[in-house]
Design a protein around this motif. Sequence first.
Motif, short mmCIF file in Angstrom:
data_model
loop_
_atom_site.label_atom_id
_atom_site.label_comp_id
_atom_site.label_asym_id
_atom_site.label_seq_id
_atom_site.Cartn_x
_atom_site.Cartn_y
_atom_site.Cartn_z
N GLY A 1 3.57 4.12 8.09
CA GLY A 1 2.64 3.77 9.17
C GLY A 1 1.22 3.63 8.65
N ILE A 2 0.47 2.72 9.24
CA ILE A 2 -0.91 2.50 8.78
C ILE A 2 -1.77 3.74 9.04
CG2 ILE A 2 -3.00 1.12 9.20
CD1 ILE A 2 -1.13 -1.30 9.52
N VAL B 1 0.84 -1.20 0.00
CA VAL B 1 0.00 0.00 0.00
C VAL B 1 0.88 1.25 0.00
CG1 VAL B 1 -1.80 1.26 1.25
CG2 VAL B 1 -1.86 -1.23 1.18
N SER B 2 1.98 1.22 0.77
CA SER B 2 2.92 2.35 0.80
C SER B 2 3.44 2.65 -0.61
CB SER B 2 4.11 2.04 1.70
OG SER B 2 3.70 1.94 3.03
N ASP C 1 -8.77 -1.93 7.25
CA ASP C 1 -8.57 -2.50 5.92
C ASP C 1 -7.11 -2.86 5.64
OD1 ASP C 1 -11.11 -2.77 5.05
OD2 ASP C 1 -11.20 -0.90 3.92
N ILE C 2 -6.16 -2.08 6.20
CA ILE C 2 -4.76 -2.40 5.95
C ILE C 2 -4.26 -3.31 7.07
CG2 ILE C 2 -2.44 -1.47 5.56
CD1 ILE C 2 -3.72 1.16 4.67
N GLU C 3 -3.90 -4.50 6.70
CA GLU C 3 -3.33 -5.49 7.62
C GLU C 3 -4.17 -5.71 8.88
OE1 GLU C 3 0.83 -4.91 8.33
OE2 GLU C 3 1.33 -5.50 6.28
N GLN C 4 -5.49 -5.56 8.76
CA GLN C 4 -6.38 -5.87 9.88
C GLN C 4 -6.04 -5.07 11.14
OE1 GLN C 4 -8.68 -8.91 9.36
NE2 GLN C 4 -8.14 -7.83 7.49
#
Lengths: 469, 216
Positions: free
Chosen positions: A178-179, A163-164, B194-197
């Motif tokens: 970071g998420i 995603v990054s 949604d990203i990596e739970q």
Amino acid sequence: MQVTSMHFKARAKEKLADAKLQAALRKLQGNFVKGRADRVAELDNFEAIREAGAEIRERALANLDLYLAEFENNATARGAVVHWAETAEQANRIVCELAAQYKARKVVKSKSMVSEECGLNDALAAAGIEVIETDLGEYILQLAHEAPSHIVAPVVHKSRDEVSDLFEQKHGKPRKTGIAELTREAREMLRPHFLGADMGISGANFIIAETGSTLIVTNEGNGRMVTTLPRVHVAITGIEKVVPTLEDVATLLRLLPRHGTGQTITNYVSVTTGIRGAGESEGPEHFHVILMDAGRTRLIGSDLQPMLRCIRCGACMNHCPVYQSIGGHAYGWVYPGPMGSVLTPLYVGLENALDLPNAATLCNQCGVVCPVKIPLPDLIRKVRERQFERGLKPWWERAGLALWGWTARHPALYAIMTAIGARALAWMGGSGKLIHNLPLGGGWTGRRDLPAPQGKTFREMYGRHWRRS
Amino acid sequence: MSARGKILGSIRAAQGKPAEAAAEERERVRAHLAARPANARPAPPRDLRAEFRSRALALSSTLDDIAAMSAAPQAVAAFLTRNALPLTAVCWPELDDLDWAAAGLHVAARTARDGDLVGITGAYCGIAETGTLMLLSTPRAPATVSLVPETHIALLRAGRIVSGMEEAWKLLRSEMPALPRAVNFVSGPSRTADIEQTVTLGAHGPYRVHIVLVGS
């Protein structure tokens, strides 16, 4: 959405070897499986509530036409326009016509699996309309030109690093790792789209006959944006989603979030009824609901009707050993896991998804966890029967079954054959009593040994026991 | 034949019913919708306020208690100051009567726009079972105020906490002629996994939800 279910075996093999995917799937099991168990344990009378959920859905299906007509009446009375689409193509055409009618250039969407069935985004793009998915997962997939691999967590197959990279490349901003930062960046990218869109498209988790309302459950808030900010709101959903009353909604909402994400309740439950009222300075001025068939009526009245109870929580795939091993993409259409093993062949054609009903161990984990008690293994078996009846199974499988069937109807011959077979297998097992490589059964013994029979058949042993006593 | 006619017709045909529904068949469905029979549900919580509080906290909302609505501006100002948040906000027109300025707040009563950082709303009622706020959209209670800003502050009268969603619907039916355009049940700040739970607060809606419980 294009169907690629015919390539199931090859795709499954790839997915088994994909280490990143395997790690993601392990995480999913931990969160969703444990989450569901914890949330269900909160309810002292869970089984009674589950039974009520199944009854509500069955009641709606038993009088589906009349509840849909009630919904239509009540929705229309509040200024909504209800459209009916027999096929996915019709549904797409209706949306494109609405976009043209309202001169919509930009459309924001919240997550809708029915729109995935239709391939709605492609249809809108072909009509020259900009479509932006706004659920974080769906947005990521749209940027990456990929399909969802789970109906609740569509991007479960992707890692944070991917995603990054994707955001860096598509947004042209410094790479975030970071998420929370990635989520913030998506929020900032999408905000202007919400504010500038002419039309919002949502799905509907339920439509409510009593009030003519559509309901969506979301966590991110994008569903609220999509149904509040643009001047036109289009909700697209399947005809089976109707529930009779608001009381029924209360019951189903005790089941859906618990089974979907392991939440007691989703962050937002939004019930929208009609258009902007007198004196209101926000909310859509036009509200259209599209009720799509696209294969659903074919299940009505058949032994597969219980499948239409489905409330799309995803618990069946979360608990399925096959899904847990290969993820959603291998299934090749919108709905993966056990629900997909039933729905995909029935919606896109038995001949296009031959492997799916067989991609199941029939272990009944899906049946045990289904919040509306759909007997999934039974339905999967019925789809297999239909494949057989339609002559869609390969000749060697049909010949093998025919031979077995004929032998089974001749008990003496059957006794001889099985006695020879049992002895041959015992001999093959040798002193270790394990068969390492079974001719014609390499798939079974490729990764494990088959315990060999001990030399006599059950009937021989039973006969000896009978003579002795 | 229209798509509608074909779809409804094939449903009836598949269920072995005559093409047109008989009057008594329709009546049965209408009677069910009118009766709205109760379904099985969990035992209601004994202490509604305590249950609401613990559930709301579990969903990452924060809570304050005040004795009377007139104390709301002070409580809101204190919360914003405590969290180093701006003292400028939008509120529901319904709450325009409160003396926000006296508490040092700059509050505009209107729908929320992009760039508004704090939104102050009331709440139609609270649901103890899940720690949920029920918000109705009306001209004096626009839905955007609880959605667009990064911080959502809701004033909820403690006497308006009901047991479950069933009671919330019942209350609505007894007080309103029909459902408003939007009924939003809000259970904590917006979130995504949604990203990596991994749960992250503040997806598209507010990063924080603060509930001010008014009265006893």
